[in-house]
Enzyme design. Structure first.
Site, PDB file in Angstrom:
ATOM      1  CB  SER A  34     -38.579  14.386 -17.632  1.00  0.00           C
ATOM      2  OG  SER A  34     -37.365  15.101 -17.788  1.00  0.00           O
ATOM      3  CE1 TYR A  44     -37.509  11.601 -12.674  1.00  0.00           C
ATOM      4  CE2 TYR A  44     -36.018  12.675 -14.194  1.00  0.00           C
ATOM      5  CZ  TYR A  44     -37.214  12.661 -13.507  1.00  0.00           C
ATOM      6  OH  TYR A  44     -38.112  13.690 -13.659  1.00  0.00           O
TER       7      TYR A  44
HETATM    8  N1  LIG Z   1     -38.687  19.389 -11.202  1.00  0.00           N
HETATM    9  C1  LIG Z   1     -38.289  19.196 -12.462  1.00  0.00           C
HETATM   10  O1  LIG Z   1     -37.390  19.871 -12.978  1.00  0.00           O
HETATM   11  C2  LIG Z   1     -38.976  18.156 -13.306  1.00  0.00           C
HETATM   12  C3  LIG Z   1     -38.580  18.048 -14.639  1.00  0.00           C
HETATM   13  C4  LIG Z   1     -39.206  17.104 -15.447  1.00  0.00           C
HETATM   14  C5  LIG Z   1     -40.196  16.307 -14.926  1.00  0.00           C
HETATM   15  N2  LIG Z   1     -40.558  16.433 -13.618  1.00  0.00           N
HETATM   16  C6  LIG Z   1     -41.613  15.546 -13.124  1.00  0.00           C
HETATM   17  O2  LIG Z   1     -42.655  16.323 -12.539  1.00  0.00           O
HETATM   18  C7  LIG Z   1     -43.283  15.557 -11.498  1.00  0.00           C
HETATM   19  C8  LIG Z   1     -43.313  16.374 -10.212  1.00  0.00           C
HETATM   20  O3  LIG Z   1     -41.978  16.599  -9.817  1.00  0.00           O
HETATM   21  P1  LIG Z   1     -41.541  17.731  -8.775  1.00  0.00           P
HETATM   22  O4  LIG Z   1     -40.333  18.355  -9.337  1.00  0.00           O
HETATM   23  O5  LIG Z   1     -42.697  18.568  -8.384  1.00  0.00           O
HETATM   24  O6  LIG Z   1     -41.059  16.803  -7.564  1.00  0.00           O
HETATM   25  P2  LIG Z   1     -41.258  16.904  -5.979  1.00  0.00           P
HETATM   26  O7  LIG Z   1     -41.315  18.325  -5.523  1.00  0.00           O
HETATM   27  O8  LIG Z   1     -40.237  15.994  -5.407  1.00  0.00           O
HETATM   28  O9  LIG Z   1     -42.718  16.282  -5.772  1.00  0.00           O
HETATM   29  C9  LIG Z   1     -42.954  14.947  -6.083  1.00  0.00           C
HETATM   30  C10 LIG Z   1     -44.322  14.578  -5.564  1.00  0.00           C
HETATM   31  O10 LIG Z   1     -44.541  13.187  -5.834  1.00  0.00           O
HETATM   32  C11 LIG Z   1     -44.968  12.580  -4.629  1.00  0.00           C
HETATM   33  N3  LIG Z   1     -44.678  11.163  -4.593  1.00  0.00           N
HETATM   34  C12 LIG Z   1     -43.487  10.522  -4.712  1.00  0.00           C
HETATM   35  N4  LIG Z   1     -43.641   9.203  -4.564  1.00  0.00           N
HETATM   36  C13 LIG Z   1     -44.970   8.988  -4.338  1.00  0.00           C
HETATM   37  C14 LIG Z   1     -45.767   7.857  -4.103  1.00  0.00           C
HETATM   38  N5  LIG Z   1     -45.236   6.639  -4.036  1.00  0.00           N
HETATM   39  N6  LIG Z   1     -47.098   8.018  -3.933  1.00  0.00           N
HETATM   40  C15 LIG Z   1     -47.649   9.246  -3.983  1.00  0.00           C
HETATM   41  N7  LIG Z   1     -46.961  10.370  -4.179  1.00  0.00           N
HETATM   42  C16 LIG Z   1     -45.622  10.236  -4.347  1.00  0.00           C
HETATM   43  C17 LIG Z   1     -44.249  13.350  -3.544  1.00  0.00           C
HETATM   44  O11 LIG Z   1     -44.848  13.118  -2.280  1.00  0.00           O
HETATM   45  P3  LIG Z   1     -44.009  13.127  -0.897  1.00  0.00           P
HETATM   46  O12 LIG Z   1     -43.975  14.538  -0.424  1.00  0.00           O
HETATM   47  O13 LIG Z   1     -44.812  12.216  -0.028  1.00  0.00           O
HETATM   48  O14 LIG Z   1     -42.642  12.579  -1.212  1.00  0.00           O
HETATM   49  C18 LIG Z   1     -44.463  14.761  -4.057  1.00  0.00           C
HETATM   50  O15 LIG Z   1     -45.750  15.205  -3.756  1.00  0.00           O
HETATM   51  C19 LIG Z   1     -42.492  14.262 -11.383  1.00  0.00           C
HETATM   52  O16 LIG Z   1     -43.143  13.243 -12.119  1.00  0.00           O
HETATM   53  C20 LIG Z   1     -41.163  14.612 -12.028  1.00  0.00           C
HETATM   54  O17 LIG Z   1     -40.494  13.476 -12.545  1.00  0.00           O
HETATM   55  C21 LIG Z   1     -39.980  17.330 -12.801  1.00  0.00           C
END
Ligand SMILES: NC(=O)c1ccc[n+]([C@@H]2O[C@H](COP(=O)([O-])OP(=O)(O)OC[C@H]3O[C@@H](n4cnc5c(N)ncnc54)[C@H](OP(=O)(O)O)[C@@H]3O)[C@@H](O)[C@H]2O)c1
Length: 240
Positions: A139, A163
């Site tokens: 990020s 984070y």
């Molecule tokens: N959304 C944004 O604006 C944004 C911006 C920058 C970077 N990111 C990055 O993009 C990635 C995806 O984020 P997202 O926004 O799609 O978040 P999200 O919708 O909360 O999804 C996160 C995913 O990670 C899984 N996860 C969390 N802890 C885990 C563990 N211990 N073992 C296996 N799986 C696990 C969750 O599974 P569960 O359903 O089991 O919890 C879910 O499938 C992350 O690395 C985040 O930091 C996101």
């Protein structure tokens, strides 16, 4: 001559950006492993991806659990592309001066140690691939340059000692893997999806998860002479 399909594993692929990455890689004709820790959520995602035409399969995977990671690697006989997408914001508050250290530890355990655990377990498989790629979902909040730019959009954000630094740590880890692997075919890069509406941020993002998936797909499909050890978003390189 027939060529075996490219096989990818996307961690945290049951929802959000990870699900969309799996869908996009599946649409390329790749076999896609849906890494997810919850059996019900995993199978639901696999069924949905299959209904959309993807060759998807479930991989039980909790990135914070070494035994789970080892079992996931043991269950695969081919892996070409690893997308380390699983991530958490972690508990709150994350105010530096008052934080509960357990909050920092949990964010680092998933967002950094999780990537190291999964990458190291999968590297023997990746080393056998003709076109191996590793994509770490980072990020721009992990960018020192963005965080310290008084004119930039991140300057107004509240200080976070869990984070945001976990993503800076992940960027540093990405660079070190690229350094170790620079004489191999494995390209390792970090990607920023932009601010996407997902459960992670209570759907406050202004981009869609589909848009967020694009940079991961780009880095997963880099040509053999593509970059390694970089940090990119849809616009190109992100400042460290
Ligand atoms: N959304 C944004 O604006 C944004 C911006 C920058 C970077 N990111 C990055 O993009 C990635 C995806 O984020 P997202 O926004 O799609 O978040 P999200 O919708 O909360 O999804 C996160 C995913 O990670 C899984 N996860 C969390 N802890 C885990 C563990 N211990 N073992 C296996 N799986 C696990 C969750 O599974 P569960 O359903 O089991 O919890 C879910 O499938 C992350 O690395 C985040 O930091 C996101």
């Amino acid at each position: 001559m027939t060529t075996a399909a490219t096989v990818a594993l996307v961690t945290g692929a049951n929802k959000g950006i990870g699900y969309e990455i799996a869908a996009r890689l599946g649409a390329l004709g790749w076999r896609v492993g849906v890494g997810a820790r919850d059996a019900g959520r995993r199978e639901e995602a696999v069924e949905k991806l299959r209904a959309g035409g993807a060759d998807a399969f479930g991989v039980a995977l909790d990135v914070t659990d070494q035994a789970s990671v080892d079992a996931a690697a043991a269950g695969l006989d081919q892996l070409d592309v690893l997308v380390n997408n699983a991530g958490i914001i972690g508990g709150t508050p994350q105010v530096p001066s008052t934080v509960d250290l357990a909050v920092v530890q949990a964010a680092v355990d998933t967002n950094v140690y999780g990537v190291i655990r999964v990458t190291n377990a999968m590297l023997p498989l990746l080393r056998r691939s003709p076109r191996p790629r590793i994509v770490n979902m980072s990020s721009s909040v992990g960018s020192f340059a963005e965080q310290t730019d008084p004119q930039g959009p991140l300057s107004g954000m509240p200080a976070s000692v869990a984070y945001a630094p976990s993503k800076a740590f992940l960027n540093a880890v990405t660079v070190q893997y690229a350094k170790e692997l620079r004489d191999t075919a494995i390209l390792v890069n970090a990607g920023c999806p932009g601010y996407c509406a997902t459960d992670l941020n209570h759907h406050s993002g202004f981009r869609t998860p589909e848009q967020g998936a694009a940079i991961a797909v780009h880095l997963a499909t880099l040509p053999d002479d593509g970059p390694s050890g970089g940090f990119f978003d849809d616009e190109g390189p992100v400042r460290w």
